[in-house]
Design a protein around this motif. Sequence first.
Motif, PDB file in Angstrom:
ATOM      1  N   MET A 163       0.843  -1.202   0.000  1.00 16.63           N
ATOM      2  CA  MET A 163       0.000   0.000   0.000  1.00 16.63           C
ATOM      3  C   MET A 163       0.878   1.252   0.000  1.00 16.63           C
ATOM      4  O   MET A 163       1.841   1.345   0.742  1.00 16.63           O
ATOM      5  CB  MET A 163      -0.893   0.007   1.248  1.00 16.63           C
ATOM      6  CG  MET A 163      -1.858   1.169   1.283  1.00 16.63           C
ATOM      7  SD  MET A 163      -3.034   1.009   2.677  1.00 16.63           S
ATOM      8  CE  MET A 163      -1.909   1.161   4.054  1.00 16.63           C
ATOM      9  N   ARG A 164       0.548   2.206  -0.784  1.00 17.34           N
ATOM     10  CA  ARG A 164       1.333   3.425  -0.889  1.00 17.34           C
ATOM     11  C   ARG A 164       1.135   4.296   0.353  1.00 17.34           C
ATOM     12  O   ARG A 164       0.087   4.288   0.972  1.00 17.34           O
ATOM     13  CB  ARG A 164       0.936   4.215  -2.141  1.00 17.34           C
ATOM     14  CG  ARG A 164       1.363   3.533  -3.435  1.00 17.34           C
ATOM     15  CD  ARG A 164       0.860   4.323  -4.622  1.00 17.34           C
ATOM     16  NE  ARG A 164       1.212   3.665  -5.856  1.00 17.34           N
ATOM     17  CZ  ARG A 164       2.246   4.004  -6.618  1.00 17.34           C
ATOM     18  NH1 ARG A 164       3.052   4.963  -6.233  1.00 17.34           N
ATOM     19  NH2 ARG A 164       2.504   3.368  -7.723  1.00 17.34           N
ATOM     20  N   SER A 165       2.120   5.095   0.675  1.00 14.97           N
ATOM     21  CA  SER A 165       2.060   5.979   1.835  1.00 14.97           C
ATOM     22  C   SER A 165       1.438   7.303   1.442  1.00 14.97           C
ATOM     23  O   SER A 165       1.227   7.595   0.268  1.00 14.97           O
ATOM     24  CB  SER A 165       3.462   6.218   2.379  1.00 14.97           C
ATOM     25  OG  SER A 165       4.242   6.923   1.427  1.00 14.97           O
ATOM     26  N   LYS A 166       1.183   8.111   2.503  1.00 13.82           N
ATOM     27  CA  LYS A 166       0.615   9.437   2.251  1.00 13.82           C
ATOM     28  C   LYS A 166       1.559  10.282   1.409  1.00 13.82           C
ATOM     29  O   LYS A 166       1.123  11.111   0.608  1.00 13.82           O
ATOM     30  CB  LYS A 166       0.331  10.118   3.589  1.00 13.82           C
ATOM     31  CG  LYS A 166      -0.389  11.444   3.459  1.00 13.82           C
ATOM     32  CD  LYS A 166      -0.693  12.032   4.815  1.00 13.82           C
ATOM     33  CE  LYS A 166      -1.347  13.405   4.680  1.00 13.82           C
ATOM     34  NZ  LYS A 166      -1.619  13.993   6.012  1.00 13.82           N
ATOM     35  N   SER A 167       2.881  10.062   1.589  1.00 15.88           N
ATOM     36  CA  SER A 167       3.847  10.818   0.794  1.00 15.88           C
ATOM     37  C   SER A 167       3.705  10.506  -0.685  1.00 15.88           C
ATOM     38  O   SER A 167       4.002  11.343  -1.542  1.00 15.88           O
ATOM     39  CB  SER A 167       5.273  10.511   1.269  1.00 15.88           C
ATOM     40  OG  SER A 167       5.577   9.146   1.069  1.00 15.88           O
ATOM     41  N   SER A 168       3.234   9.293  -1.012  1.00 19.54           N
ATOM     42  CA  SER A 168       3.007   8.962  -2.417  1.00 19.54           C
ATOM     43  C   SER A 168       1.884   9.811  -2.999  1.00 19.54           C
ATOM     44  O   SER A 168       1.951  10.224  -4.158  1.00 19.54           O
ATOM     45  CB  SER A 168       2.660   7.480  -2.549  1.00 19.54           C
ATOM     46  OG  SER A 168       3.755   6.672  -2.153  1.00 19.54           O
ATOM     47  N   ASP A 169       0.844  10.064  -2.208  1.00 17.98           N
ATOM     48  CA  ASP A 169      -0.227  10.948  -2.663  1.00 17.98           C
ATOM     49  C   ASP A 169       0.326  12.341  -2.955  1.00 17.98           C
ATOM     50  O   ASP A 169      -0.035  12.974  -3.956  1.00 17.98           O
ATOM     51  CB  ASP A 169      -1.330  11.036  -1.606  1.00 17.98           C
ATOM     52  CG  ASP A 169      -2.243   9.820  -1.619  1.00 17.98           C
ATOM     53  OD1 ASP A 169      -2.078   8.951  -2.489  1.00 17.98           O
ATOM     54  OD2 ASP A 169      -3.152   9.759  -0.756  1.00 17.98           O
ATOM     55  N   ALA A 170       1.190  12.813  -2.086  1.00 16.15           N
ATOM     56  CA  ALA A 170       1.796  14.130  -2.288  1.00 16.15           C
ATOM     57  C   ALA A 170       2.626  14.150  -3.570  1.00 16.15           C
ATOM     58  O   ALA A 170       2.617  15.134  -4.323  1.00 16.15           O
ATOM     59  CB  ALA A 170       2.651  14.508  -1.081  1.00 16.15           C
ATOM     60  N   LYS A 171       3.348  13.056  -3.821  1.00 16.73           N
ATOM     61  CA  LYS A 171       4.173  12.973  -5.035  1.00 16.73           C
ATOM     62  C   LYS A 171       3.287  12.950  -6.282  1.00 16.73           C
ATOM     63  O   LYS A 171       3.579  13.648  -7.267  1.00 16.73           O
ATOM     64  CB  LYS A 171       5.032  11.724  -4.981  1.00 16.73           C
ATOM     65  CG  LYS A 171       5.955  11.559  -6.179  1.00 16.73           C
ATOM     66  CD  LYS A 171       6.822  10.313  -6.045  1.00 16.73           C
ATOM     67  CE  LYS A 171       7.738  10.149  -7.259  1.00 16.73           C
ATOM     68  NZ  LYS A 171       8.583   8.938  -7.146  1.00 16.73           N
ATOM     69  N   LEU A 172       2.199  12.169  -6.240  1.00 15.13           N
ATOM     70  CA  LEU A 172       1.288  12.116  -7.390  1.00 15.13           C
ATOM     71  C   LEU A 172       0.613  13.457  -7.618  1.00 15.13           C
ATOM     72  O   LEU A 172       0.415  13.876  -8.758  1.00 15.13           O
ATOM     73  CB  LEU A 172       0.243  11.014  -7.179  1.00 15.13           C
ATOM     74  CG  LEU A 172       0.767   9.575  -7.183  1.00 15.13           C
ATOM     75  CD1 LEU A 172      -0.369   8.598  -6.903  1.00 15.13           C
ATOM     76  CD2 LEU A 172       1.436   9.243  -8.519  1.00 15.13           C
ATOM     77  N   THR A 173       0.260  14.134  -6.523  1.00 10.80           N
ATOM     78  CA  THR A 173      -0.325  15.477  -6.648  1.00 10.80           C
ATOM     79  C   THR A 173       0.657  16.423  -7.317  1.00 10.80           C
ATOM     80  O   THR A 173       0.285  17.205  -8.203  1.00 10.80           O
ATOM     81  CB  THR A 173      -0.717  16.020  -5.266  1.00 10.80           C
ATOM     82  OG1 THR A 173      -1.702  15.167  -4.674  1.00 10.80           O
ATOM     83  CG2 THR A 173      -1.293  17.430  -5.378  1.00 10.80           C
ATOM     84  N   GLY A 174       1.928  16.338  -6.920  1.00  9.11           N
ATOM     85  CA  GLY A 174       2.938  17.198  -7.529  1.00  9.11           C
ATOM     86  C   GLY A 174       3.096  16.938  -9.013  1.00  9.11           C
ATOM     87  O   GLY A 174       3.196  17.885  -9.816  1.00  9.11           O
ATOM     88  N   LEU A 175       3.117  15.668  -9.402  1.00 11.36           N
ATOM     89  CA  LEU A 175       3.227  15.328 -10.828  1.00 11.36           C
ATOM     90  C   LEU A 175       2.018  15.833 -11.602  1.00 11.36           C
ATOM     91  O   LEU A 175       2.143  16.345 -12.723  1.00 11.36           O
ATOM     92  CB  LEU A 175       3.351  13.808 -10.988  1.00 11.36           C
ATOM     93  CG  LEU A 175       4.644  13.166 -10.479  1.00 11.36           C
ATOM     94  CD1 LEU A 175       4.541  11.643 -10.546  1.00 11.36           C
ATOM     95  CD2 LEU A 175       5.841  13.660 -11.291  1.00 11.36           C
TER      96      LEU A 175
END
Length: 325
Positions: free
Chosen positions: A1-13
């Motif tokens: 499962m991806r972490s919350k930081s992954s959501d932040a990274k996807l949002t940035g992209l």
Amino acid sequence: MRSKSSDAKLTGLFLDMLAAEQGAGPNTLDAYRRDLTDFSEFLARSGQDFAGAQTQGLRDYLADLDTRGFKSTSVARRLSAMRHLYRFLLNERIRTDDPAAILAGPKRGRGLPKVLSISDVDRLLERARTLTEAPEAAAPQRLRAMRLYCLLEVLYATGLRVSELVTLPRAAARHEARMIVVRGKGNKERLVPLNEASRQAMADYLAATEAAKSEKKKNAASSKWLFPSFGESGHLTRQHFARDLKELAAASGLSPRLVSPHVLRHAFASHFAAQWGGFAHRADAARPHRYLDHADLYPCGGGAPEEPGARPPSPGGEIATPLPP
């Protein structure tokens, strides 16, 4: 499962794509970031993230927004952000499906923007002009009054977005200039005509700033902005202008709740239509509102009626210049 930081990274992209491919401005990007951060925080509470969330999780989020008292327009905006995000994730092959594709948004009416009458705008302009001539005002106070009067004259003459208005370059204040070049959304440029009142207000304000500068420090560097400030951006912020405008509305006997830079933009278009040749009865009825990028929202001909003796809000005698489509 991806972490919350992954959501932040996807949002940035995702935001990088919006900026690079669609020319989204800072305010648009900030709005997307806030909406998606709220969505990510909701998912995290149930151990989910952008990459793994399913349609039911998205439905639960929309229901949560309703429980928290969000208006239908705000819910629809959040849903739009999710749809754009998941379309991006699908196109980038980060996901193999689009859980937002089958979601239905809330029903919402198309509200009409508030419109000031010509006499209301005249009251604002007259009050602003009076403040520039107050004999008891100190020099800094008078300069701020001249700035506000200049902002009003230019906004009402052109219908600029407030972000375009506060970032006008100092060169726009040349008294002989009958048009200004404005850089708008998507970094696109367009020519905007000025009337005599706005040209004179800019020239007077620029002269006052030059005089203030010479009294303070002769060698001080000039700002590149027409409306400079000491803030990080270097120019007056739209929030500061909005506050000044509401204070002016109260001093003019108008409800501050009904007055904003955006309302003045629509006053420009509505009064333009009423003053110049009955746009509402011709095929080009939406032209002033296409000029403001709101043709689908605002019905021409529904604004303030023409008032005898009122000065034209658009450049007098210069309407032969075609408005951008």
